[in-house]
Design a protein around this motif. Structure first.
Motif, short mmCIF file in Angstrom:
data_model
loop_
_atom_site.label_atom_id
_atom_site.label_comp_id
_atom_site.label_asym_id
_atom_site.label_seq_id
_atom_site.Cartn_x
_atom_site.Cartn_y
_atom_site.Cartn_z
N GLN A 178 -9.40 10.79 2.80
CA GLN A 178 -9.63 9.64 1.89
C GLN A 178 -9.78 10.28 0.28
O GLN A 178 -9.45 9.59 -0.70
CB GLN A 178 -10.70 8.68 2.22
CG GLN A 178 -10.55 7.68 3.54
CD GLN A 178 -11.63 7.13 3.83
OE1 GLN A 178 -12.90 7.20 3.36
NE2 GLN A 178 -11.40 6.29 5.13
N HIS A 181 -6.66 13.05 -2.88
CA HIS A 181 -6.01 13.08 -4.25
C HIS A 181 -7.14 13.06 -5.47
O HIS A 181 -6.75 13.02 -6.60
CB HIS A 181 -5.09 11.82 -4.39
CG HIS A 181 -5.94 10.65 -4.22
ND1 HIS A 181 -6.62 10.18 -3.17
CD2 HIS A 181 -6.39 9.60 -4.94
CE1 HIS A 181 -7.13 9.00 -3.19
NE2 HIS A 181 -7.21 8.54 -4.28
N VAL A 182 -8.28 13.59 -4.98
CA VAL A 182 -9.44 13.76 -5.96
C VAL A 182 -9.65 15.11 -6.31
O VAL A 182 -9.95 16.01 -5.54
CB VAL A 182 -10.77 13.00 -5.29
CG1 VAL A 182 -11.96 13.36 -6.37
CG2 VAL A 182 -10.50 11.68 -5.08
N LYS A 186 -5.79 16.08 -11.15
CA LYS A 186 -4.94 14.89 -11.11
C LYS A 186 -6.13 13.99 -11.55
O LYS A 186 -5.70 12.74 -11.63
CB LYS A 186 -4.64 14.75 -9.58
CG LYS A 186 -3.73 15.51 -9.31
CD LYS A 186 -3.14 15.47 -7.74
CE LYS A 186 -2.35 16.39 -7.40
NZ LYS A 186 -1.88 16.18 -6.00
N LEU A 190 -5.58 9.33 -12.21
CA LEU A 190 -5.88 8.19 -11.18
C LEU A 190 -5.88 6.72 -12.04
O LEU A 190 -6.31 6.52 -13.01
CB LEU A 190 -7.13 8.62 -10.82
CG LEU A 190 -7.30 9.85 -10.12
CD1 LEU A 190 -9.02 9.89 -9.54
CD2 LEU A 190 -6.66 9.63 -8.79
N THR A 191 -5.32 5.74 -11.18
CA THR A 191 -5.39 4.41 -11.66
C THR A 191 -6.62 3.94 -11.43
O THR A 191 -7.52 4.10 -10.67
CB THR A 191 -4.27 3.63 -10.97
OG1 THR A 191 -4.66 3.59 -9.64
CG2 THR A 191 -2.98 4.32 -11.24
N GLU A 193 -7.29 1.08 -9.78
CA GLU A 193 -7.16 0.62 -8.41
C GLU A 193 -7.85 1.93 -7.51
O GLU A 193 -8.46 1.84 -6.50
CB GLU A 193 -5.90 0.23 -7.93
CG GLU A 193 -5.60 -1.18 -8.56
CD GLU A 193 -5.21 -1.25 -10.07
OE1 GLU A 193 -4.83 0.07 -10.48
OE2 GLU A 193 -5.18 -2.22 -10.62
N GLU A 194 -7.13 3.25 -7.75
CA GLU A 194 -7.44 4.37 -7.13
C GLU A 194 -8.89 4.70 -7.34
O GLU A 194 -9.55 5.13 -6.29
CB GLU A 194 -6.52 5.46 -7.46
CG GLU A 194 -5.13 5.37 -6.92
CD GLU A 194 -4.28 6.37 -7.43
OE1 GLU A 194 -3.29 6.80 -6.74
OE2 GLU A 194 -4.34 6.83 -8.86
N GLU A 197 -11.13 2.78 -5.25
CA GLU A 197 -11.18 2.97 -3.81
C GLU A 197 -11.92 4.35 -3.73
O GLU A 197 -12.53 4.57 -2.56
CB GLU A 197 -9.61 3.29 -3.33
CG GLU A 197 -8.86 2.04 -3.25
CD GLU A 197 -7.46 2.36 -2.65
OE1 GLU A 197 -7.19 3.53 -2.64
OE2 GLU A 197 -6.59 1.41 -2.59
N ILE A 198 -11.89 5.18 -4.61
CA ILE A 198 -12.55 6.45 -4.41
C ILE A 198 -14.09 6.05 -4.58
O ILE A 198 -14.78 6.65 -3.59
CB ILE A 198 -12.34 7.35 -5.76
CG1 ILE A 198 -10.96 7.92 -5.43
CG2 ILE A 198 -13.35 8.50 -5.84
CD1 ILE A 198 -10.25 8.68 -6.55
N THR A 239 -16.88 9.30 -11.24
CA THR A 239 -15.91 8.10 -10.85
C THR A 239 -16.24 7.00 -11.78
O THR A 239 -15.77 6.08 -12.37
CB THR A 239 -15.88 7.57 -9.39
OG1 THR A 239 -15.70 8.93 -8.80
CG2 THR A 239 -14.84 6.60 -9.16
#
Length: 421
Positions: A178, A181-182, A186, A190-191, A193-194, A197-198, A239
């Motif tokens: 999960q 991609h963190v 990158k 991140l969008t 929405e991403e 989720e994070i 985040t």
């Protein structure tokens, strides 16, 4: 009036502005040297719990050297065992492992912070000194390194996942996927929405850690559990900064304070009741004077610890410093003079770097008056452009020195750091 006449007048006005902005209005105080001391003579009151050291720029050798020089004095004379940097929490723990266990090299350890301003010989020297010092003292005299910032992902993510490898391998596999991609590389791609989720994943991790505390502590240790929870907290803070960019500066200093308080409470349980924190002047000073409108970490610390928070500011008269050009993104060398009544009062002191304790300096009526009046003191971050020099507002912070700090270190001539690529 033709174009060339107008241009000449404009250039003349700009030149006059630079000339006037570099001029002090106060002559040097007679025998001011009796109110200064060397760095080695710094004396901190016994009941202080948090000692803060600000830096006027991130790009001067002298201010980076002061981190080591001041900390060394505090270790030897004030029984301080904890160093905290305005740098990544997770990366700071990699440095801590190096100074305690000798894993890797000092340069490799510094690079884990992923902050280019710290990729310097001065920071490497600091970390190497801490490592070498620890190798010569007993366990109860060792020093510890922390970062209290939250602007990176990698080593905080690693800290959480490494913990799950020990206590819950199924959870490790789930959360590793999960959070795949963190990463530092990158994170700015991140969008929204991403990021949402994070944030949800991190909240689930924190809930899982808290729900299973007893079981996880049995599989590891209380210390390892607390660090895992704090790594997750740092991930959440990072985040949240992305999700609330309009409140970035406000939230960041709040988080810097929260993390410093966590470190102080954790280390106090290990018998270390004093900590040293170093960061930008704007984070250390107590009065939230920045025009950016945020409440400074120093202000929070002043409210939390009262007279047990001791803040040391820094300033310069002349500086050639290194910073990132905010337009091109390239790193450049800038030259700047910053005169204000307080630093100019010490202009005849022979030493290039010296310490002024405000309690001692207040014995001089002349100095007390200067310390009690607003001064435009240097406050330069890692983003600079040549035209910032046209207005002091862009490179100073207007403060009342003896309200913002307990003391100050003045560097008459400061020289630029060299970034190690």
């Amino acid at each position: 009036m033709n174009f060339f006449e107008k241009s000449s007048l404009l250039l003349g006005a700009i030149s006059l502005f630079f000339l006037l902005s570099g001029c002090g209005t106060v002559e040097a105080v007679h025998e001011a040297d009796q109110y200064v001391s060397t760095i080695e003579q710094i004396d901190i009151p016994d009941d202080i719990k948090v000692i803060g050291l600000g830096e006027a720029t991130h790009g001067n050798i002298e201010f980076q050297e002061l981190k080591k020089d001041v900390f060394e004095v505090l270790v030897k004379n004030e029984n301080v065992r904890v160093f905290v940097l305005e740098g990544d929490f997770g990366g700071g723990q990699q440095i801590n492992q190096f100074i305690l266990n000798g894993t890797g090299t000092a340069e490799e350890a510094v690079n884990t912070l992923d902050y280019i301003i710290y990729k310097t010989e001065q920071m490497i020297d600091l970390v190497q000194w801490m490592h070498d010092y620890n190798a010569t003292v007993s366990e109860d005299r060792k020093v510890y390194f922390y970062g209290n910032d939250m602007q990176r992902y990698d080593y905080n993510k690693k800290g959480v996942l490494d913990y799950y490898k020990v206590v819950n391998t199924d959870a490790f596999k789930k959360y590793a996927l999960q959070l795949e991609h963190v990463s530092n590389d990158k994170m700015r791609e991140l969008t929204t929405e991403e990021l949402i989720e994070i944030n949800e994943t991190i909240e689930n991790i924190m809930l899982d850690l808290q729900t299973n505390e007893n079981n996880y502590v049995e599989e590891s240790s209380t210390e390892a559990y607390l660090f895992a929870l704090q790594y997750a907290q740092i991930l959440k803070q990072r985040t949240q900064l992305f999700l609330n960019e309009e409140d970035y500066t406000k939230l960041r200093d709040q988080y810097l304070t929260d993390n410093l308080q966590w470190i102080a409470e954790f280390e106090e349980k290990r018998g270390h009741d004093k900590i040293f924190i170093t960061g930008h002047n704007g984070h250390i000073e107590k009065t939230s004077a920045s025009l950016a409108g945020y409440k400074s970490m120093g202000n929070y610390l002043d409210e939390l610890y009262g007279e047990k928070y001791f803040a040391i500011g820094t300033d310069f008269i002349s500086s050639e410093f290194q910073a990132k050009n905010g337009g091109s993104g390239e790193r450049q060398i800038y030259t700047l003079e910053n005169h204000n009544d307080l630093v100019d009062a010490f202009n005849e002191v022979e030493s290039n770097v010296f310490y002024v304790d405000f309690e001692n300096a207040s014995k001089s009526d002349e100095l007390l008056d200067l310390m009690s009046r607003k001064q435009k003191m240097a406050n330069i971050g890692d983003d600079f452009r040549w035209w910032y020099k046209t207005l002091k507002t862009f490179y100073t912070i207007e403060i009342t020195p003896n309200e913002a700090y307990n003391s100050i270190i003045i560097v008459k001539v400061a020289t630029p750091t060299n970034i190690i690529e």
